[in-house]
Design a protein around this motif. Structure first.
Motif, short mmCIF file in Angstrom:
data_model
loop_
_atom_site.label_atom_id
_atom_site.label_comp_id
_atom_site.label_asym_id
_atom_site.label_seq_id
_atom_site.Cartn_x
_atom_site.Cartn_y
_atom_site.Cartn_z
N ILE A 119 0.92 -1.09 0.08
CA ILE A 119 -0.13 0.02 -0.05
C ILE A 119 0.80 1.25 -0.08
CG2 ILE A 119 -1.92 1.31 1.37
CD1 ILE A 119 -2.60 -1.50 0.32
N LYS A 130 -6.68 -8.60 -10.60
CA LYS A 130 -6.61 -7.69 -9.32
C LYS A 130 -6.40 -6.38 -9.83
CE LYS A 130 -4.47 -11.25 -6.36
NZ LYS A 130 -3.31 -11.53 -5.54
N LYS A 131 -7.16 -5.63 -9.02
CA LYS A 131 -7.08 -4.14 -9.24
C LYS A 131 -6.87 -3.36 -7.92
CE LYS A 131 -8.00 -3.67 -13.82
NZ LYS A 131 -6.78 -2.84 -14.62
N THR A 132 -6.11 -2.28 -8.11
CA THR A 132 -6.26 -1.27 -6.96
C THR A 132 -6.99 -0.07 -7.45
OG1 THR A 132 -4.10 -2.36 -6.28
CG2 THR A 132 -4.48 -0.29 -5.16
N LEU A 133 -7.85 0.30 -6.57
CA LEU A 133 -8.56 1.58 -6.77
C LEU A 133 -8.07 2.53 -5.78
CD1 LEU A 133 -10.67 -0.77 -7.49
CD2 LEU A 133 -12.22 1.02 -8.05
N VAL A 134 -7.31 3.71 -6.18
CA VAL A 134 -6.83 4.67 -5.02
C VAL A 134 -7.74 5.70 -5.22
CG1 VAL A 134 -4.51 3.77 -5.45
CG2 VAL A 134 -5.17 5.70 -6.55
N THR A 156 -14.22 -0.64 -13.13
CA THR A 156 -12.95 -1.27 -12.79
C THR A 156 -13.41 -2.78 -11.73
OG1 THR A 156 -12.00 0.77 -12.47
CG2 THR A 156 -10.72 -0.88 -11.50
#
Lengths: 296, 102
Positions: free
Chosen positions: B66, B80-84, B96
């Protein structure tokens, strides 16, 4: 104003021979220092050596936050130079945190901050009582991100925070086209800026170092040649030389132009030192194959 | 245990989400609120959500890579996704997460 700062400015010895001399004692203690230069000029090595020397010579634990290379790569790269990352980590004197960002997985969905990075850094620093920190290369954060303004202000906040935390931090940055670093980090790191350079002139490659800025301290202003060799830590340390240029022997001034596989030295030495013999001795240590002395 | 959850969810096509926030910061609160609204409206019960405070679990922040806060990790289904960010761009979030295709 300069005087009052000079009195209070405490320094952290870098342990890099020669650098402590030209900076009059090392880097400013508890402040961020920017080391910039183009790819392959030795930024990461410099930063790593500052950390390792801090641990081995000055009992200052260090945190290496890598934004590019993985801890495994770092260990391997520096093993050949005599830096034992593994052992120092086991002794809890060194901590490597790899900031890996998968661009393809990231979507920006609103405002964010770098609190994740702050928390990791804080945890790493506190867990070993670190006094030295390296951020290599923080500008990697910018690639692929949309909200540059937000990132910039967060990075500014990070530098302020590191200063408050009292750790001496080296931030490396790749040279930009019109500025010292791609993202203009030099605007935020106002205390100390060092520029590394690697040039090939007439087939002779020379690494040089210049202190661009050192707030509150006097420093050498020349471009100083240095060496990175296969002997690693002592090698790089031993050969970051102050000024080793002119030799005065029997009233003649000589200039050494080429040594070994090629390093170019020039500048001046105090006449009264009569350094001819010492220089020769030095060259012997340096195990050079050849050098030319040119009479001026 | 972690693996078990993942396996089960993959079979059922259930969304497994982890939201990493930093304490009670404004952005964190906003993200939680936005995500709650979004889940109520579009997901009903077909999701699993865990909210983690990285202030309290700094080690986890490093383990889960992170950097940005808040960060919403979509663990399953793949990719896999990272939503910031605060998750205020609802359309982007839905897309997304694979809830809407447009």
């Amino acid at each position: 104003m300069v005087n009052s700062k000079q009195e209070t400015l405490r320094k952290t010895p870098t342990g890099i021979n020669g650098l402590d001399e030209i900076t009059n004692g090392g880097f400013p203690k508890g402040r961020p220092i920017l080391i910039c230069g183009s790819a392959g000029c030795g930024k990461t090595l410099f930063a790593a050596q500052f950390l390792i020397k801090g641990i081995t010579d000055y009992k200052e634990p260090g945190v290496f936050m890598s934004f590019e290379e993985s801890p495994k790569d770092l260990e391997q790269n520096f093993e050949s130079l005599g830096f034992d990352f593994k052992n120092l980590q086991a002794q809890k004197k060194l901590r490597i945190d790899h900031v890996r960002i998968e661009r393809s997985e990231i979507e920006e969905t609103g405002e964010y901050d770098l609190e994740g990075l702050f928390i990791r850094l804080n945890y790493a620093i506190d867990s070993i009582g670190a006094k030295r920190v390296v951020l290599d290369t923080i500008e990697s954060l910018f690639s692929g991100m949309e909200n540059m303004a937000l990132l910039r202000s967060e990075i500014r906040r990070l530098f302020t925070w590191l200063k408050e935390k009292g750790v001496t931090t080296i931030i490396t940055g790749e040279r930009g086209e019109s500025s010292l670093t791609r993202q203009g980090l030099e605007e935020y790191v106002s205390d100390c800026v060092i520029l590394l350079d690697f040039r090939v002139i007439e087939q002779i490659a020379t690494r040089r170092l210049r202190i661009v800025k050192y707030r509150g301290s006097t420093h050498g202003t020349n471009e100083y040649p240095f060496l990175i060799d296969e002997h690693g830590i002592s090698g790089a340390a031993r050969y970051l030389l102050k000024v080793r240029l002119q030799i005065i022997h029997r009233n003649y001034i000589y200039r050494i132009t080429r040594i070994g596989s090629g390093i170019l030295y020039w500048g001046t030495l105090p006449r009264q030192q009569h350094p001819y013999n010492r220089q020769c001795g030095h060259f012997k240590n340096y195990s050079c194959r050849s050098f030319c002395i040119e009479q001026l | 245990m972690k693996k078990k959850v993942k396996d089960k969810s993959t079979i059922e096509g259930k969304l497994v989400l982890k939201l990493y926030v930093s304490g009670m910061s404004y952005k964190s609160m906003q993200a939680i609120e936005n995500l709650k609204l979004l889940c109520d409206e579009h997901l009903k019960d077909s999701f699993e959500l865990e909210i983690i405070d990285i202030f309290k679990n700094p080690k986890l922040a490093s383990e889960q890579h992170i950097v940005f806060s808040p960060s919403l990790l979509k663990k399953s289904p793949l990719p896999k996704k990272t939503l910031v960010g605060t998750l205020s761009d609802t359309q982007k979030v839905l897309k997304t997460l694979g809830i809407t295709t447009e």
